[in-house]
Design a protein around this motif. Structure first.
Motif, mmCIF file in Angstrom:
data_model
loop_
_atom_site.group_PDB
_atom_site.id
_atom_site.type_symbol
_atom_site.label_atom_id
_atom_site.label_comp_id
_atom_site.label_asym_id
_atom_site.label_seq_id
_atom_site.Cartn_x
_atom_site.Cartn_y
_atom_site.Cartn_z
ATOM 1 N N PHE A 113 81.376 18.453 114.623
ATOM 2 C CA PHE A 113 82.685 18.291 113.982
ATOM 3 C C PHE A 113 83.139 16.841 114.128
ATOM 4 N N PHE A 114 83.222 16.125 113.006
ATOM 5 C CA PHE A 114 83.626 14.713 113.004
ATOM 6 C C PHE A 114 84.842 14.559 112.106
ATOM 7 N N THR A 123 82.531 -0.587 103.868
ATOM 8 C CA THR A 123 83.356 0.560 103.482
ATOM 9 C C THR A 123 82.667 1.885 103.750
ATOM 10 N N GLY A 124 81.356 1.922 103.659
ATOM 11 C CA GLY A 124 80.623 3.174 103.833
ATOM 12 C C GLY A 124 80.367 3.578 105.270
ATOM 13 N N ALA A 125 81.032 2.930 106.225
ATOM 14 C CA ALA A 125 80.704 3.130 107.647
ATOM 15 C C ALA A 125 80.801 4.591 108.088
ATOM 16 N N GLN A 126 81.818 5.322 107.621
ATOM 17 C CA GLN A 126 81.992 6.693 108.107
ATOM 18 C C GLN A 126 80.848 7.601 107.667
ATOM 19 N N TRP A 127 80.284 7.323 106.497
ATOM 20 C CA TRP A 127 79.134 8.118 106.042
ATOM 21 C C TRP A 127 77.927 7.863 106.937
ATOM 22 N N ALA A 128 77.778 6.610 107.365
ATOM 23 C CA ALA A 128 76.679 6.275 108.270
ATOM 24 C C ALA A 128 76.827 7.020 109.599
ATOM 25 N N ILE A 129 78.054 7.149 110.081
ATOM 26 C CA ILE A 129 78.300 7.871 111.339
ATOM 27 C C ILE A 129 77.998 9.353 111.162
ATOM 28 N N ALA A 130 78.436 9.917 110.037
ATOM 29 C CA ALA A 130 78.145 11.332 109.764
ATOM 30 C C ALA A 130 76.630 11.569 109.771
ATOM 31 N N GLU A 131 75.889 10.638 109.206
ATOM 32 C CA GLU A 131 74.426 10.772 109.189
ATOM 33 C C GLU A 131 73.848 10.659 110.602
ATOM 34 N N ARG A 132 74.258 9.628 111.335
ATOM 35 C CA ARG A 132 73.681 9.368 112.661
ATOM 36 C C ARG A 132 73.959 10.500 113.643
ATOM 37 N N THR A 133 75.087 11.159 113.490
ATOM 38 C CA THR A 133 75.489 12.185 114.459
ATOM 39 C C THR A 133 75.150 13.605 114.003
ATOM 40 N N GLY A 134 74.668 13.767 112.783
ATOM 41 C CA GLY A 134 74.347 15.097 112.279
ATOM 42 C C GLY A 134 75.569 15.959 112.056
ATOM 43 N N ALA A 135 76.677 15.341 111.614
ATOM 44 C CA ALA A 135 77.923 16.085 111.403
ATOM 45 C C ALA A 135 77.722 17.194 110.377
ATOM 46 N N THR A 136 78.269 18.371 110.664
ATOM 47 C CA THR A 136 78.244 19.463 109.685
ATOM 48 C C THR A 136 79.579 19.581 108.959
ATOM 49 N N LEU A 137 80.675 19.201 109.607
ATOM 50 C CA LEU A 137 81.970 19.079 108.940
ATOM 51 C C LEU A 137 82.467 17.662 109.168
ATOM 52 N N ARG A 156 73.176 8.847 98.059
ATOM 53 C CA ARG A 156 71.986 8.047 97.788
ATOM 54 C C ARG A 156 71.538 7.265 99.020
ATOM 55 N N ASP A 157 72.512 6.742 99.754
ATOM 56 C CA ASP A 157 72.192 5.797 100.824
ATOM 57 C C ASP A 157 72.077 6.432 102.207
ATOM 58 N N HIS A 158 72.460 7.720 102.337
ATOM 59 C CA HIS A 158 72.434 8.373 103.650
ATOM 60 C C HIS A 158 71.883 9.784 103.521
ATOM 61 N N ASP A 159 71.285 10.254 104.597
ATOM 62 C CA ASP A 159 70.849 11.647 104.661
ATOM 63 C C ASP A 159 72.033 12.486 105.153
ATOM 64 N N LEU A 160 72.714 13.114 104.215
ATOM 65 C CA LEU A 160 73.894 13.920 104.547
ATOM 66 C C LEU A 160 73.600 15.405 104.368
ATOM 67 N N SER A 161 72.331 15.766 104.537
ATOM 68 C CA SER A 161 71.922 17.154 104.282
ATOM 69 C C SER A 161 72.571 18.138 105.246
ATOM 70 N N ARG A 162 72.985 17.684 106.428
ATOM 71 C CA ARG A 162 73.622 18.595 107.388
ATOM 72 C C ARG A 162 75.109 18.786 107.090
ATOM 73 N N VAL A 163 75.710 17.899 106.315
ATOM 74 C CA VAL A 163 77.141 17.995 106.025
ATOM 75 C C VAL A 163 77.376 19.148 105.058
ATOM 76 N N GLN A 164 78.031 20.192 105.547
ATOM 77 C CA GLN A 164 78.341 21.354 104.712
ATOM 78 C C GLN A 164 79.695 21.213 104.027
ATOM 79 N N CYS A 165 80.596 20.489 104.676
ATOM 80 C CA CYS A 165 81.968 20.388 104.180
ATOM 81 C C CYS A 165 82.488 18.972 104.409
ATOM 82 N N VAL A 166 83.140 18.416 103.399
ATOM 83 C CA VAL A 166 83.927 17.196 103.570
ATOM 84 C C VAL A 166 85.391 17.589 103.391
ATOM 85 N N ALA A 167 86.186 17.338 104.412
ATOM 86 C CA ALA A 167 87.600 17.707 104.396
ATOM 87 C C ALA A 167 88.450 16.443 104.383
ATOM 88 N N THR A 168 89.585 16.507 103.700
ATOM 89 C CA THR A 168 90.467 15.343 103.638
ATOM 90 C C THR A 168 91.901 15.770 103.907
#
Length: 658
Positions: free
Chosen positions: A312-313, A348-362, A382-394
């Motif tokens: 959870f990130f 600007t894309g830093a948070q996506w990189a963190i989601a990838e590095r940590t394996g965030a699911t949400l 395109r630039d990150h492996d976000l396959s583990r992210v099931q949900c993006v919440a805002t």
């Protein structure tokens, strides 16, 4: 105005996902045990949850195995708002529930926390280690004389030590409160002086945007101005030695001590959160151990679908309620990801990189961040492996339709997008994520379980498909038990219950659609009312900020003494953009065609920047007051604003108009 009826969903969960969702299993179980409807899906479950409020919350406590050390006499002894009485007679402890995954031999050595800073190198802390540190620190707090009900404060960034300090405070039965270290001394004192803390946890500084920010002078001022402090605990984030008289963090957390969890009444204070305080001292909002425990179990375990194996990130700071909400991820046995740093460093894309590095699911973030990524041409999928992210919440502000489309197109088509809305006042959501419902562009999926959310017209009548005031007609366990230093409850009452007695009025304009979703239009106290037609400022921002020349905007509606109505639009331009007649015409055309001819601004004015609260929300009401001629010192609390200099522009404008 944005249409509330959008029959074609952007995303629909498939049958397997619906079957696997925890909320589906909860409904089947509650149907068997508590008489919940077995059929009808989420809408039927929601109707039951608000129609049978006592039974629903009893089922939540049972499903999540809430450990009452003494039993409750009944679920809801008094439904009156404000002042509802939940689970009288019960005792429990929030920290005990947050750490109980450490009792599971199969999971004790898995990470409870993953910490990331601007280097983006994750470091983890196991459940066993987190519990050990909490046990050690709680014992030391007791040795320092900290007792149940005492206040313990943190001037800390989003680091593991802040989580440990919160949990140790809760274990003792003391009351936690925190501010982020980018808050200046005055902002912190406006908050902490109200609650008179006996302990202060603090860092020597923090890192943000690739730079180190020393905070030793600020800490010294806090120590001078908080006379109730018995101890100061130094966390050397920048490596400096503890100042004279301060205790060292590592020494306080070095013992191998089993935590002792003080069993406190259900309505015992857990923490104090603060309103933004833009027009006066921030409200010191007190929420209870039991109320937060139940509300967060429901919200995180059912609505966010979090449990063992999830990560959870949420990008947040300790000065925002979302940090407290993030920490509660521990309740569900979820690994919590803590990021300390700039949301856009090194790019600007830093948070996506963190989601990838940590394996965030949400992955949770702000609507503003999503729109910034869209404008900057970021390509997360395109630039990150976000396959583990099931949900993006805002959250933070409504996610515009273009934000939904961008997430769908640029992250993944099979992505659950959860725009959520709630408040610091309840430290939770009124409406938002439901894993079993479709997602419609520009809409929050549904009102949350146990929350009788309605849109009311000025006469107190519910409306569907029309804009109305956001109200909640039954109590929620996490509603404030009181405000600090509000002995007769008048400030609490006036904040939510003045317009509709006995009913929580939150101050947002919403539409509830015919299919049960929710559209947020912005704050009702800064509503734009042209010729009797009301519109939320969020609708204006959504339309205007699609234009590439506009970085950010602020719209104000001003009733004038002669009966007129002046509606200026302030625009902060993108680099190299020029506010010429062609751009003015395009802005007006955009609003006229997409929203309403009545809401075309009277003036479009370039500004050097848009002022925000310290948690990043646009400041509308104080700017309105400035434009009405109120002096700056009376229109806004200086300690609540991210850049006070920006407000001088509006002050000068009012003077010149006058």
């Amino acid at each position: 105005m944005t249409s509330a009826v959008n029959p074609a969903p952007l995303w629909q969960p498939d049958a397997d996902r619906i079957a696997a969702a925890r909320i589906t299993r909860f409904q089947a179980w509650a149907a068997e045990r508590y008489g919940a409807p077995a059929e009808g899906g989420y809408p039927a479950l929601h109707r039951w949850s608000v129609g049978e409020l006592d039974t629903f919350w009893q089922a939540v406590a049972d499903w999540f195995d809430v450990r009452f050390s003494t039993p409750y006499e009944r679920v809801l002894a008094d439904r009156t708002m404000p002042g509802a009485q939940w689970f009288p007679g019960a005792t429990l402890n929030y920290a005990e529930h947050a750490l109980r995954t450490a009792d599971d031999p199969a999971r004790a050595h898995e990470p409870a926390l993953i910490h990331v800073d601007e280097t983006h190198d994750p470091a983890s802390i196991s459940w066993t280690e987190l519990r050990r540190q909490v046990g050690s620190l709680a014992a030391r707090l007791r040795a320092l004389g900290v007792r149940p009900g005492d206040r313990v404060s943190g001037y800390l960034p989003n680091i593991p030590q802040a989580v440990t300090a919160l949990l140790a405070t809760a274990a003792v039965g003391a009351v936690w409160t925190s501010c982020a270290p980018d808050f200046g001394a005055r902002s912190v004192l406006d908050r902490f002086q109200q609650v008179e803390p006996v302990v202060l946890f603090t860092v020597d500084g923090y890192r943000y945007g690739g730079k180190e920010h020393d905070r030793t002078d600020t800490v010294a001022e806090l120590r001078r101005e908080l006379p109730t402090l018995r101890a100061v605990v130094h966390i050397p984030l920048l490596g400096t030695p503890a100042p004279e008289g301060a205790l060292d963090w590592s020494e306080l957390t070095s013992a191998d001590t089993e935590p002792v969890y003080e069993q406190v009444p259900f309505d015992h204070p857990l923490w104090v959160l603060y309103s933004s305080g833009t027009t006066g001292l921030p409200k010191a909002i007190v929420q209870s151990q039991g109320g937060i425990l139940l509300e967060h179990f429901k919200q995180l375990g059912l609505h966010c679908d979090l449990g063992a194996g999830d990560r959870f990130f949420w990008y947040t700071s300790t000065g925002w309620m979302m940090w407290n909400f993030l920490v509660s991820g521990l309740l569900t046995g979820t690994t919590v990801i803590l990021y300390d740093g700039s949301p856009g460093h090194p790019d600007t894309g830093a948070q996506w990189a963190i989601a990838e590095r940590t394996g965030a699911t949400l992955f949770g973030t702000s609507a503003a961040y999503v729109m910034a990524c869209r404008k900057a041409g970021v390509h997360p999928g395109r630039d990150h492996d976000l396959s583990r992210v099931q949900c993006v919440a805002t959250t933070g502000s409504p996610l515009p339709p273009d934000g939904f489309r961008w997430l769908h197109d640029e992250v993944r088509e099979d992505l659950w997008i959860a725009s959520v809305s709630g408040g610091t006042d309840v430290c939770s959501c009124f409406a938002g994520a439901v894993p079993t419902l479709p997602v419609h562009i520009g809409e929050l999926q549904a009102a949350c379980l146990g929350t009788d959310l309605q849109a009311w017209d000025p006469h107190g009548k519910p409306v569907i498909g029309e804009v109305g005031e956001l109200v909640v007609t039954n109590p929620m366990p996490s509603m404030p038990i009181h405000f600090w230093n509000d002995p007769d409850g008048s400030r609490y009452h006036d904040s939510y219950f003045e317009m509709f007695p006995g009913v929580w009025r939150h101050g947002d304009w919403i539409t509830i659609t015919d299919h049960g979703s929710v559209v947020i239009h912005g704050r009702s106290d800064s509503t734009l009312n042209r010729q009797g037609v009301r519109m939320g400022s969020a609708d204006i921002y959504e339309a205007v900020e699609r234009l590439p020349e506009i970085r950010e905007s602020l719209v104000i509606g001003l009733e004038e003494p002669d009966g007129g109505y002046w509606m200026p639009l302030f625009v902060h331009l993108a680099p190299d953009a020029v506010l010429d007649e062609a751009l003015r015409a395009r802005i007006k055309q955009t609003i006229r065609e997409q929203l309403s001819p009545r809401h075309v601004p009277d003036d479009i004015i370039e500004v050097p920047g848009i002022p925000h609260t310290l948690t990043g929300k646009r400041i509308e009401v104080p700017v309105k007051r400035l434009l009405q001629g109120t002096a700056l010192a009376k229109a806004v609390n200086p300690g609540s604003v991210d850049n006070l200099d920006l407000l001088h522009f509006y002050e000068d404008l009012a003077r010149n108009r006058g």
